[in-house]
Design an enzyme around this catalytic site. Sequence first.
Site, short mmCIF file in Angstrom:
data_model
loop_
_atom_site.label_atom_id
_atom_site.label_comp_id
_atom_site.label_asym_id
_atom_site.label_seq_id
_atom_site.Cartn_x
_atom_site.Cartn_y
_atom_site.Cartn_z
N LYS A 86 -10.47 -4.94 -2.97
CA LYS A 86 -11.42 -3.89 -3.07
C LYS A 86 -10.86 -2.46 -3.42
CE LYS A 86 -12.85 -4.96 1.58
NZ LYS A 86 -11.70 -4.79 2.38
N LYS A 106 0.88 -1.13 -0.01
CA LYS A 106 -0.13 0.03 0.01
C LYS A 106 1.01 1.25 -0.10
CE LYS A 106 -4.46 -1.45 1.22
NZ LYS A 106 -4.65 -2.93 1.31
N LYS A 123 -3.69 -9.76 -6.69
CA LYS A 123 -4.81 -10.07 -5.84
C LYS A 123 -6.17 -9.34 -6.25
CE LYS A 123 -5.79 -8.73 -1.74
NZ LYS A 123 -6.23 -8.75 -0.31
N1 AQP Z 1 -8.61 -11.76 -3.46
C1 AQP Z 1 -8.76 -12.33 -2.14
N2 AQP Z 1 -8.91 -13.69 -2.18
C2 AQP Z 1 -9.08 -14.39 -0.92
N3 AQP Z 1 -9.52 -13.76 0.33
C3 AQP Z 1 -9.36 -12.35 0.20
N4 AQP Z 1 -9.60 -11.31 1.41
C4 AQP Z 1 -9.49 -10.28 0.27
N5 AQP Z 1 -9.07 -10.33 -0.73
C5 AQP Z 1 -9.06 -11.58 -0.90
C6 AQP Z 1 -9.77 -11.72 2.33
O1 AQP Z 1 -11.08 -10.91 2.89
C7 AQP Z 1 -10.85 -10.75 4.34
C8 AQP Z 1 -11.15 -9.17 4.65
O2 AQP Z 1 -10.23 -8.42 4.06
P1 AQP Z 1 -9.93 -6.97 4.70
O3 AQP Z 1 -11.26 -6.22 4.36
O4 AQP Z 1 -9.75 -6.94 5.98
O5 AQP Z 1 -8.90 -6.33 3.94
P2 AQP Z 1 -8.01 -6.77 2.82
O6 AQP Z 1 -7.33 -8.29 3.22
O7 AQP Z 1 -6.89 -6.13 2.63
O8 AQP Z 1 -8.92 -7.32 1.70
P3 AQP Z 1 -8.98 -6.22 0.38
O9 AQP Z 1 -10.18 -6.78 -0.36
O10 AQP Z 1 -7.56 -6.31 -0.47
O11 AQP Z 1 -9.11 -4.73 0.99
P4 AQP Z 1 -8.15 -3.41 0.78
O12 AQP Z 1 -8.14 -3.44 -0.86
O13 AQP Z 1 -9.16 -2.33 1.44
O14 AQP Z 1 -6.84 -3.79 1.24
C9 AQP Z 1 -9.59 -10.96 4.77
O15 AQP Z 1 -9.71 -12.32 5.39
C10 AQP Z 1 -8.60 -11.14 3.65
O16 AQP Z 1 -7.76 -12.10 3.62
#
Ligand code: AQP
Length: 327
Positions: free
Chosen positions: A197, A111, A194
Amino acid sequence: MARVLSGIKPTGKLTLGNYIGALRRFKDYQEANETFIFIADLHALTLPIDPKELRENSIDIASFYLASGLDPHKTTIFLQSAVSEHAELNAILQNYLYMGELRRMTQFKDKASKMKDEAIGLGLFAYPVLMSSDILLYDSDIVPVGVDQSQHVELTRDLVRRFNARYGEILKMPKAEVPTTGAKIMSLSDPTKKMSKSDPKGDIFLKDPMSVVKKKIMSAVTDCGSEVTYDPVEKPGISNLLTIYASLEDIDVKEAAKVFVGYRYGDFKKAVAEKVVSVLEPFQQSYQEIKDGRLYEEALKEGAEHAKKIARKTLTKVQKAVGLLVL
Ligand code: AQP
């Protein structure tokens, strides 16, 4: 009975990756465990976000939780910001995780590499401290997460060892539980990245209309050759679609590959699209009913009350252990 804790941060529209790696698994824990599932809204502030969007995302996640089958009588569902003990424990634990460790966290590096130094908030850097506080407040045994979050749970385990070595057996040792299939769903437009969001290229959103879901899958990047085989290095695009299919069918990815022997890419994609639609369509309808009826409100209020009682006990134990005067 084991304690299970997990959460999702309301940083954007939920993706199919969030659903497969985390959300859909939560309800499986609620029968045999004491389950705590929260909306990590304080974590969402670690990157710039519009206040209205943050509120809407939080309501969406609460509604998706209920739509996924989480029962507020069995699972404690709450907003992180409604339980002030998270921030209080964070203030203590930040003294037991070190700069060098935090700097090595992959999520921070990813990030921060996209931002100017002056724009990186302290909260983004210290994110794992708050996540450790979330986990440790509830004496959690199991933390179901996608693979990208398992490094943070490992760091929490280091913190527990360090803290307990100094103060005695105060904090409970947690363990990450990562799914065997679907722990990292990749972007449909770049299957080496990956699905995320906050970087929405190649994402399928849980709120996408079904026609859009189909279109996105039909135009997903595929690989050279014409056979549908599971090979994440040589065929990352096809392997990602196979993983999506396998996860939603609850079968192993190798088994999924057998289903598609002899399929052409186009027909294979069509089958994956049908599978995704068959899961997302009813899920979306249920989400909409819950959201329109504001059914999440009571669940969140009662959840926060219950969470607070448990969190306060752990916090008091920690406060006393480090020498704070608790009267
Ligand atoms: N692509 C993915 N495949 C499998 N698991 C995923 N997770 C996120 N993306 C994938 C899992 O979703 C849970 C919630 O995630 P989070 O909101 O705490 O943040 P994150 O892990 O950083 O997910 P994002 O979507 O990538 O959010 P941003 O973009 O805001 O950083 C976690 O258990 C994560 O592993």
